[in-house]
Design a protein around this motif. Structure first.
Motif, PDB file in Angstrom:
ATOM      1  N   LYS A  58       0.837  -1.204   0.000  1.00 31.25           N
ATOM      2  CA  LYS A  58       0.000   0.000   0.000  1.00 31.25           C
ATOM      3  C   LYS A  58       0.871   1.252   0.000  1.00 31.25           C
ATOM      4  CE  LYS A  58      -3.816   2.156   2.500  1.00 31.25           C
ATOM      5  NZ  LYS A  58      -3.385   3.385   3.131  1.00 31.25           N
ATOM      6  N   LYS A  59       1.929   1.244   0.807  1.00 28.09           N
ATOM      7  CA  LYS A  59       2.820   2.404   0.859  1.00 28.09           C
ATOM      8  C   LYS A  59       3.575   2.576  -0.453  1.00 28.09           C
ATOM      9  CE  LYS A  59       3.222   2.464   5.806  1.00 28.09           C
ATOM     10  NZ  LYS A  59       3.991   2.978   6.902  1.00 28.09           N
ATOM     11  N   LYS A 103       2.489   1.865  -3.408  1.00 27.44           N
ATOM     12  CA  LYS A 103       1.549   2.459  -4.364  1.00 27.44           C
ATOM     13  C   LYS A 103       1.370   3.954  -4.141  1.00 27.44           C
ATOM     14  CE  LYS A 103      -1.015  -1.791  -5.130  1.00 27.44           C
ATOM     15  NZ  LYS A 103      -2.256  -2.527  -4.899  1.00 27.44           N
ATOM     16  N   GLU A 104       1.568   4.405  -2.908  1.00 21.97           N
ATOM     17  CA  GLU A 104       1.406   5.821  -2.567  1.00 21.97           C
ATOM     18  C   GLU A 104       2.690   6.623  -2.748  1.00 21.97           C
ATOM     19  OE1 GLU A 104       0.106   5.523   1.473  1.00 21.97           O
ATOM     20  OE2 GLU A 104      -1.903   4.847   0.923  1.00 21.97           O
ATOM     21  N   MET A 105       3.806   5.950  -3.022  1.00 18.83           N
ATOM     22  CA  MET A 105       5.091   6.632  -3.118  1.00 18.83           C
ATOM     23  C   MET A 105       5.161   7.547  -4.325  1.00 18.83           C
ATOM     24  SD  MET A 105       7.849   3.667  -2.177  1.00 18.83           S
ATOM     25  CE  MET A 105       9.257   4.711  -2.429  1.00 18.83           C
ATOM     26  N   GLN A 106       5.911   8.620  -4.129  1.00 16.30           N
ATOM     27  CA  GLN A 106       6.217   9.535  -5.217  1.00 16.30           C
ATOM     28  C   GLN A 106       7.722   9.785  -5.179  1.00 16.30           C
ATOM     29  OE1 GLN A 106       3.914  13.094  -5.126  1.00 16.30           O
ATOM     30  NE2 GLN A 106       2.005  12.014  -4.727  1.00 16.30           N
TER      31      GLN A 106
END
Length: 86
Positions: free
Chosen positions: A26-27, A29-32
Motif C-alpha cells: 500500500k505504501k 503504491k502511494e510513493m512519489q
C-alpha cells in the motif's frame, strides 16, 4: 536539499506476514519520487543498526527515486552484512 532524508515503512523490524506485506505494498503504491535524489548509504546504515528478529534473516526491500552515486560504498556495506540478510 537534504539528500540524507529517508523514510522507513515500519519504525522497527517486523516479521514477514501477509498483513505486513500488504501494508508495505500500500505504501509503495502511494510513493512519489520526490525525495531529492538517492543517498542510500545512510538509510542502509540505519537499517543495519536495528536488531533483527531472532531466527529470522533480514529481508530488505529498497525503493529509491534515482541513481546511486556511491555504489562501491553501498555494496561494501551490504557485503559486510551478508551473514544477516538474504
Amino acid at each position: 536539499m537534504d539528500l540524507a532524508r529517508f523514510e522507513s515503512f515500519f519504525p522497527q523490524s517486523v516479521v514477514y506476514k501477509q498483513k505486513t506485506m500488504n501494508q508495505a505494498l500500500k505504501k509503495v503504491k502511494e510513493m512519489q519520487a520526490d525525495m531529492g535524489g538517492t543517498e542510500i548509504l545512510q538509510p542502509l546504515k540505519h537499517i543495519y543498526s536495528q536488531r533483527c528478529h531472532p531466527d529470522h534473516p533480514r529481508q530488505l526491500f529498497v525503493f529509491t527515486d534515482g541513481e546511486v552515486g556511491n555504489t562501491k560504498e553501498v555494496l561494501d556495506l551490504v557485503k559486510s552484512h551478508a551473514h544477516s540478510h538474504r
